[in-house]
Design a protein around this motif. Structure first.
Motif, short mmCIF file in Angstrom:
data_model
loop_
_atom_site.label_atom_id
_atom_site.label_comp_id
_atom_site.label_asym_id
_atom_site.label_seq_id
_atom_site.Cartn_x
_atom_site.Cartn_y
_atom_site.Cartn_z
N TYR A 131 12.99 46.49 13.08
CA TYR A 131 12.80 47.09 11.54
C TYR A 131 13.68 48.39 11.23
O TYR A 131 13.86 49.28 12.06
N ARG A 132 14.38 48.43 10.05
CA ARG A 132 15.06 49.41 9.71
C ARG A 132 14.58 50.12 8.29
O ARG A 132 13.91 49.37 7.44
N LEU A 155 9.80 49.20 5.10
CA LEU A 155 10.83 49.03 6.18
C LEU A 155 11.22 47.37 6.20
O LEU A 155 10.61 46.56 5.70
N SER A 207 7.01 48.94 14.28
CA SER A 207 8.31 48.53 13.47
C SER A 207 9.55 48.77 14.21
O SER A 207 10.35 47.76 14.06
N ARG A 208 9.54 49.89 14.61
CA ARG A 208 10.64 50.23 15.07
C ARG A 208 10.86 49.51 16.59
O ARG A 208 11.99 49.01 16.99
N LYS A 209 9.89 49.33 17.37
CA LYS A 209 9.84 48.28 18.59
C LYS A 209 10.45 47.00 18.31
O LYS A 209 11.34 46.48 19.15
N LEU A 256 4.16 52.11 12.48
CA LEU A 256 5.73 52.47 12.35
C LEU A 256 6.28 52.43 13.74
O LEU A 256 7.38 51.63 13.83
N ALA A 257 5.56 52.62 14.86
CA ALA A 257 5.92 52.24 16.29
C ALA A 257 6.02 50.88 16.26
O ALA A 257 7.22 50.54 17.00
N ARG A 298 6.34 54.21 3.85
CA ARG A 298 7.80 54.03 4.29
C ARG A 298 7.88 52.37 4.12
O ARG A 298 6.99 51.83 4.78
N HIS A 333 1.43 56.22 12.50
CA HIS A 333 2.47 56.39 13.52
C HIS A 333 2.16 55.09 14.29
O HIS A 333 3.44 54.53 14.70
#
Length: 218
Positions: A164-165, A184, A159-161, A156-157, A182, A153
């Motif tokens: 990334y998609r 990204l 990457s989101r910040k 992934l956090a 996943r 997590h």
């Protein structure tokens, strides 16, 4: 000077709290010591590399051998750059950036780890933001990719910040079972720039040539 023969030694990425660069040999020993003290809690397994199962001495040796192996195999067509992140002169982790045929594909992949004792302070985000600035703003990358276990997590956090998609999934074997990751992707058009100021120095023409970035992007 070593930079006359290996110009990447002069490359520096500087953020408000960090300096990312190749380490001197004595500093590489400090990075190995940091890994030996742990890169994740014993109860979790966020990487394919069995950091938690390896004894501390083997974790340290793995860091050394990976660093030397990647430098020894370097070509402009296939490279992996392990930048050590220093905070107040001490290493806190490693941010890597890898590419195949960058001159043509203009795509990089990345991975990173932060020492367990240095986690929870936002270093992972700052490290990757600096690397993305180098890739997009300085080298002309078209996209950047990352792969993380579905239960990692924190990665992934980050990457989101940074924008990334989703880009699909991959499946690997781990300890006799299948684990799902996943994929990204961050494209140049979706990159919003770094959330912190980044300064790049030492990116000379010779350095660009080693990265396959001495020709303009198509």
């Amino acid at each position: 000077m070593i930079t006359d023969h290996w110009p990447l030694k002069g490359l520096r990425l500087t953020t408000p709290r960090l300096e990312l660069r190749l380490p001197a040999e004595a500093e590489l020993a400090e990075v190995a010591d940091l890994a030996a003290r742990g890169v994740h809690p014993p109860a979790v397994r966020p990487f394919l590399t069995p950091w938690g199962e390896l004894p501390p001495a083997e974790r340290a040796r793995h860091v050394l051998q990976m660093h030397w192996r990647r430098l020894g195999r370097w070509t402009a067509q296939h490279w992996a750059l392990d930048l050590v992140a220093f905070h107040r002169g001490r290493p806190v982790g490693v941010q890597d950036m890898r590419a195949r045929e960058f001159a043509v594909r203009r795509e990089i992949a990345s991975g990173s780890w932060v020492g367990l004792e240095c986690q929870g302070r936002g270093f992972g985000t700052e490290m990757r933001a600096a690397m993305l600035h180098l890739a997009f703003a300085e080298l002309g990358a078209a996209s950047a990719t990352s792969v993380s276990f579905s239960d990692n997590h924190s990665s992934l956090a980050v990457s989101r910040k940074l924008g990334y998609r989703p880009d699909g999934i991959s499946r690997d074997a781990l300890d006799g079972r299948v684990v799902e990751s996943r994929r990204l992707r961050l494209s140049r058009e979706h990159w919003q720039g770094p959330p912190v100021p980044v300064t790049v120095t030492g990116l000379t023409p010779a350095c660009r040539a080693l990265l396959g970035a001495d020709t303009p992007p198509a």
